[in-house]
Scaffold this active site. Structure first.
Site, PDB file in Angstrom:
ATOM      1  CB  SER A 146      -5.951  -2.344  -1.281  1.00  0.00           C
ATOM      2  OG  SER A 146      -7.186  -2.388  -1.080  1.00  0.00           O
ATOM      3  CE1 TYR A 168      -4.382   1.397   2.822  1.00  0.00           C
ATOM      4  CE2 TYR A 168      -6.394   0.857   1.510  1.00  0.00           C
ATOM      5  CZ  TYR A 168      -5.165   0.657   2.128  1.00  0.00           C
ATOM      6  OH  TYR A 168      -4.685  -0.612   2.156  1.00  0.00           O
TER       7      TYR A 168
END
Length: 245
Positions: A146, A168
């Site tokens: 990401s 995350y």
């Protein structure tokens, strides 16, 4: 796509019963490949396989929980029995936790789950599948990362990555670092390993708040899965090219 890759090319996509993973499986299957649909929930995996087969994809179910060593080992045996090798592994399964989340108030057990899924799970699956990948003439590994895992983007003034992520985002930074080390070890082996940034995709991980479709998010992983033999390894990519670590 490699012209030499035939319809017998076999891929495994983890977390492929929905969202981006499903679209990656569909994209690879559209190339005539045989695609293993990795899914923690066996019924959902079978449902996804049925839908893919109805669309003409040579899909097969692979019960697979990336946090369970026995499950991963069983998945490797299934692929060996079915195909004898693995050509492409897409480590797509992941967990998001809460968002945004401040590091000072993080639940430690949530952090453990994120690390177990997003980092340790990738290592577990990759190591289990590497013996099968080494039997391929054109082995490829794609890890789903990401933009929020980029330390450069996280520390660049003016770049908005959606607020603070104490859980995350750091797991994706760790995954990026792990991929670099795999690339170093596998250099010269023919195995190309890269990370993909799908962008802000509307999935259940973010309450479907993203501004991209799963099919759009899947495109970069499909491209990295079909790199030529002289393609890059050990890098992070989005649709526009290389993303800084």
């Amino acid at each position: 796509m490699l012209a030499v890759m035939s319809e017998k090319t076999t891929a495994l996509v983890t977390g492929a019963n929905k969202g981006i993973g499903y679209e990656i499986a569909a994209g690879l299957g559209a190339r005539g490949w045989s695609v293993g649909v990795g899914a923690r929930d066996a019924r959902r995996g079978e449902d996804a396989v049925a839908t893919l087969r109805a669309a003409g994809v040579d899909a097969f179910a692979v019960p697979l929980d990336v946090t369970d060593g026995a499950s991963v080992a069983a998945a490797a045996r299934l692929i060996e029995q079915r195909a004898g090798r693995l050509d492409v592994l897409v480590n797509n399964a992941g967990a998001a936790g809460g968002w945004p989340d401040e590091p000072t108030t993080l639940d430690i057990e949530t952090v453990r789950l994120l690390l177990e899924t997003n980092v340790i799970g990738v290592i577990r699956v990759t190591n289990a599948m590497l013996p099968l990948l080494r039997r391929s003439e054109h082995p490829r590994i794609v890890n789903q990362s990401s933009h929020v895992g980029s330390l450069t983007l996280q520390t660049t003034p003016g770049v908005d990555l959606g607020g603070t992520s104490g859980g995350y985002a750091p797991t994706k930074s760790c995954l990026n670092a792990v991929t670099v080390q795999y690339a170093k070890e596998l250099s010269g082996s023919g195995v190309l390993i890269n990370n993909a940034c799908p962008g802000y995709v509307a999935t259940d991980l973010n309450g479907f708040s993203g501004d991209r479709t799963p099919a759009q998010g899947a495109a970069i992983a499909v491209r990295l899965a079909t790199l030529p033999d002289d393609g890059p390894s050990g890098l992070l990519f989005d649709d526009d090219g290389v993303v800084p670590w």
